[in-house]
Design a protein around this motif. Sequence first.
Motif, PDB file in Angstrom:
ATOM      1  N   CYS A 155       0.840  -1.192   0.000  1.00  0.00           N
ATOM      2  CA  CYS A 155       0.000   0.000   0.000  1.00  0.00           C
ATOM      3  C   CYS A 155       0.876   1.242   0.000  1.00  0.00           C
ATOM      4  CB  CYS A 155      -0.912  -0.010   1.225  1.00  0.00           C
ATOM      5  SG  CYS A 155      -1.893   1.502   1.444  1.00  0.00           S
ATOM      6  N   SER A 156       0.583   2.179  -0.896  1.00  0.00           N
ATOM      7  CA  SER A 156       1.405   3.381  -0.990  1.00  0.00           C
ATOM      8  C   SER A 156       1.176   4.335   0.171  1.00  0.00           C
ATOM      9  CB  SER A 156       1.124   4.102  -2.309  1.00  0.00           C
ATOM     10  OG  SER A 156      -0.237   4.471  -2.403  1.00  0.00           O
ATOM     11  N   ALA A 157       0.106   4.105   0.955  1.00  0.00           N
ATOM     12  CA  ALA A 157      -0.182   4.984   2.096  1.00  0.00           C
ATOM     13  C   ALA A 157       0.396   4.449   3.404  1.00  0.00           C
ATOM     14  CB  ALA A 157      -1.686   5.187   2.230  1.00  0.00           C
ATOM     15  N   CYS A 158       0.099   3.190   3.717  1.00  0.00           N
ATOM     16  CA  CYS A 158       0.516   2.651   5.015  1.00  0.00           C
ATOM     17  C   CYS A 158       1.649   1.639   4.929  1.00  0.00           C
ATOM     18  CB  CYS A 158      -0.679   2.026   5.736  1.00  0.00           C
ATOM     19  SG  CYS A 158      -1.282   0.487   4.974  1.00  0.00           S
ATOM     20  N   ALA A 163      -0.073  -8.607  -0.345  1.00  0.00           N
ATOM     21  CA  ALA A 163      -0.438 -10.010  -0.222  1.00  0.00           C
ATOM     22  C   ALA A 163      -1.499 -10.232   0.852  1.00  0.00           C
ATOM     23  CB  ALA A 163       0.802 -10.850   0.100  1.00  0.00           C
ATOM     24  N   ASP A 164      -1.680  -9.251   1.738  1.00  0.00           N
ATOM     25  CA  ASP A 164      -2.642  -9.409   2.831  1.00  0.00           C
ATOM     26  C   ASP A 164      -4.084  -9.408   2.338  1.00  0.00           C
ATOM     27  OD1 ASP A 164      -0.501  -9.478   4.539  1.00  0.00           O
ATOM     28  OD2 ASP A 164      -0.655  -7.374   5.120  1.00  0.00           O
ATOM     29  N   SER A 165      -4.436  -8.427   1.496  1.00  0.00           N
ATOM     30  CA  SER A 165      -5.845  -8.320   1.101  1.00  0.00           C
ATOM     31  C   SER A 165      -6.054  -7.780  -0.304  1.00  0.00           C
ATOM     32  CB  SER A 165      -6.583  -7.408   2.092  1.00  0.00           C
ATOM     33  OG  SER A 165      -6.003  -6.114   2.103  1.00  0.00           O
ATOM     34  N   GLY A 166      -5.003  -7.690  -1.093  1.00  0.00           N
ATOM     35  CA  GLY A 166      -5.137  -7.098  -2.416  1.00  0.00           C
ATOM     36  C   GLY A 166      -5.048  -5.579  -2.339  1.00  0.00           C
ATOM     37  N   LEU A 167      -5.268  -4.914  -3.469  1.00  0.00           N
ATOM     38  CA  LEU A 167      -5.139  -3.465  -3.534  1.00  0.00           C
ATOM     39  C   LEU A 167      -6.252  -2.864  -4.382  1.00  0.00           C
ATOM     40  CD1 LEU A 167      -1.308  -3.153  -4.317  1.00  0.00           C
ATOM     41  CD2 LEU A 167      -2.397  -2.557  -2.141  1.00  0.00           C
ATOM     42  N   ARG A 168      -6.479  -1.574  -4.204  1.00  0.00           N
ATOM     43  CA  ARG A 168      -7.320  -0.804  -5.110  1.00  0.00           C
ATOM     44  C   ARG A 168      -6.441   0.279  -5.710  1.00  0.00           C
ATOM     45  NH1 ARG A 168     -12.447  -0.583  -6.218  1.00  0.00           N
ATOM     46  NH2 ARG A 168     -13.042  -1.887  -4.460  1.00  0.00           N
ATOM     47  N   VAL A 169      -6.356   0.299  -7.046  1.00  0.00           N
ATOM     48  CA  VAL A 169      -5.449   1.212  -7.736  1.00  0.00           C
ATOM     49  C   VAL A 169      -6.233   2.341  -8.379  1.00  0.00           C
ATOM     50  CG1 VAL A 169      -3.651   1.414  -9.491  1.00  0.00           C
ATOM     51  CG2 VAL A 169      -3.898  -0.723  -8.213  1.00  0.00           C
ATOM     52  N   ARG A 170      -5.851   3.570  -8.051  1.00  0.00           N
ATOM     53  CA  ARG A 170      -6.423   4.743  -8.695  1.00  0.00           C
ATOM     54  C   ARG A 170      -5.609   5.039  -9.941  1.00  0.00           C
ATOM     55  NH1 ARG A 170      -9.896   7.490  -5.540  1.00  0.00           N
ATOM     56  NH2 ARG A 170      -9.995   6.970  -3.324  1.00  0.00           N
ATOM     57  N   THR A 171      -6.273   5.113 -11.098  1.00  0.00           N
ATOM     58  CA  THR A 171      -5.552   5.238 -12.363  1.00  0.00           C
ATOM     59  C   THR A 171      -5.465   6.664 -12.882  1.00  0.00           C
ATOM     60  OG1 THR A 171      -7.545   4.851 -13.690  1.00  0.00           O
ATOM     61  CG2 THR A 171      -6.278   2.922 -13.018  1.00  0.00           C
ATOM     62  N   LEU A 178      -3.698   1.355  -3.045  1.00  0.00           N
ATOM     63  CA  LEU A 178      -4.088   1.440  -1.646  1.00  0.00           C
ATOM     64  C   LEU A 178      -4.725   0.146  -1.175  1.00  0.00           C
ATOM     65  CD1 LEU A 178      -5.785   4.975  -1.767  1.00  0.00           C
ATOM     66  CD2 LEU A 178      -3.463   4.456  -0.980  1.00  0.00           C
ATOM     67  N   CYS A 179      -4.442  -0.215   0.070  1.00  0.00           N
ATOM     68  CA  CYS A 179      -5.107  -1.367   0.670  1.00  0.00           C
ATOM     69  C   CYS A 179      -6.541  -0.986   1.006  1.00  0.00           C
ATOM     70  CB  CYS A 179      -4.356  -1.822   1.923  1.00  0.00           C
ATOM     71  SG  CYS A 179      -4.413  -0.632   3.288  1.00  0.00           S
ATOM     72  N   GLY A 180      -7.335  -1.973   1.415  1.00  0.00           N
ATOM     73  CA  GLY A 180      -8.739  -1.716   1.716  1.00  0.00           C
ATOM     74  C   GLY A 180      -8.924  -0.666   2.788  1.00  0.00           C
TER      75      GLY A 180
END
Length: 266
Positions: A155-158, A163-171, A178-180
Amino acid sequence: MPLRTSEAFVIDVRKMGEADRLVTFFTEDEGKVSGVAASAARSRRRFGGRLERLSRVRVTYFEKEGRDLARIDSCDLLEESFTLHQDLDVAATLSYVAEVVDTFVHEREADAKYFRLLRSVMAAVRAGVDPALLARYFETWTLRLHGLMPDLDRCSACGRSSADSGLRVRTGGMPEALCGGCSRPGARVADENAAGPGRSVKLSRAALGLLDRFRRLAPSDLPGAAPERGTLSEVETFAVAMLTAFVGHEFRSYKFLREIQKVSAP
């Protein structure tokens, strides 16, 4: 000006009058070169069967001072692509790949790594590797080689591992993964069937694993990394969203490719 000779891929061919053709090549030595193949429609000895999109050729050309277009003297065929275009899925994929190359390769600027990528992907096409898998591989390596791939390891923030929970990518704008827990409220979720700029795209652990395999494997080794359809769809949504966010519009050939995929889907 002296004659120049280079290995190249044909990436676009357009009519120019009745017999001439305007041809764009991705050359190994000078990047993108556009030139006129005079009487190409009539001269089978010089050009017959050699100017198919993504055929690999050895092109000889010369330039005159003050002119933007080169003059194509001859093409020697190294690997034809005509037979590949007989399969509609492969043909649509190759048109898409050629358009992406045409967009990202610069005029008269060599790009050796990208040229090697295209050559290895085309070799895998000839070996029968799934064209959809190769398209995703080519998209993600296009992002990587042109500095557009965000860090997907954490995660680019924390800093939490992806590998923990996947990511959400802002394009849109400056891409971030970012993680969840760090995803901002109200982030717009991408429609998996309509990727585009300015989206927030989810990448599951399985999708991140496939992207990691793309990073480590050659195209010829991809059959061993065959993913589930949903995982490949996630990667497609992400890669196309990233590419179109950078370019600012959807690739025309991608729309056609999507239509072909819908028709051929079981």
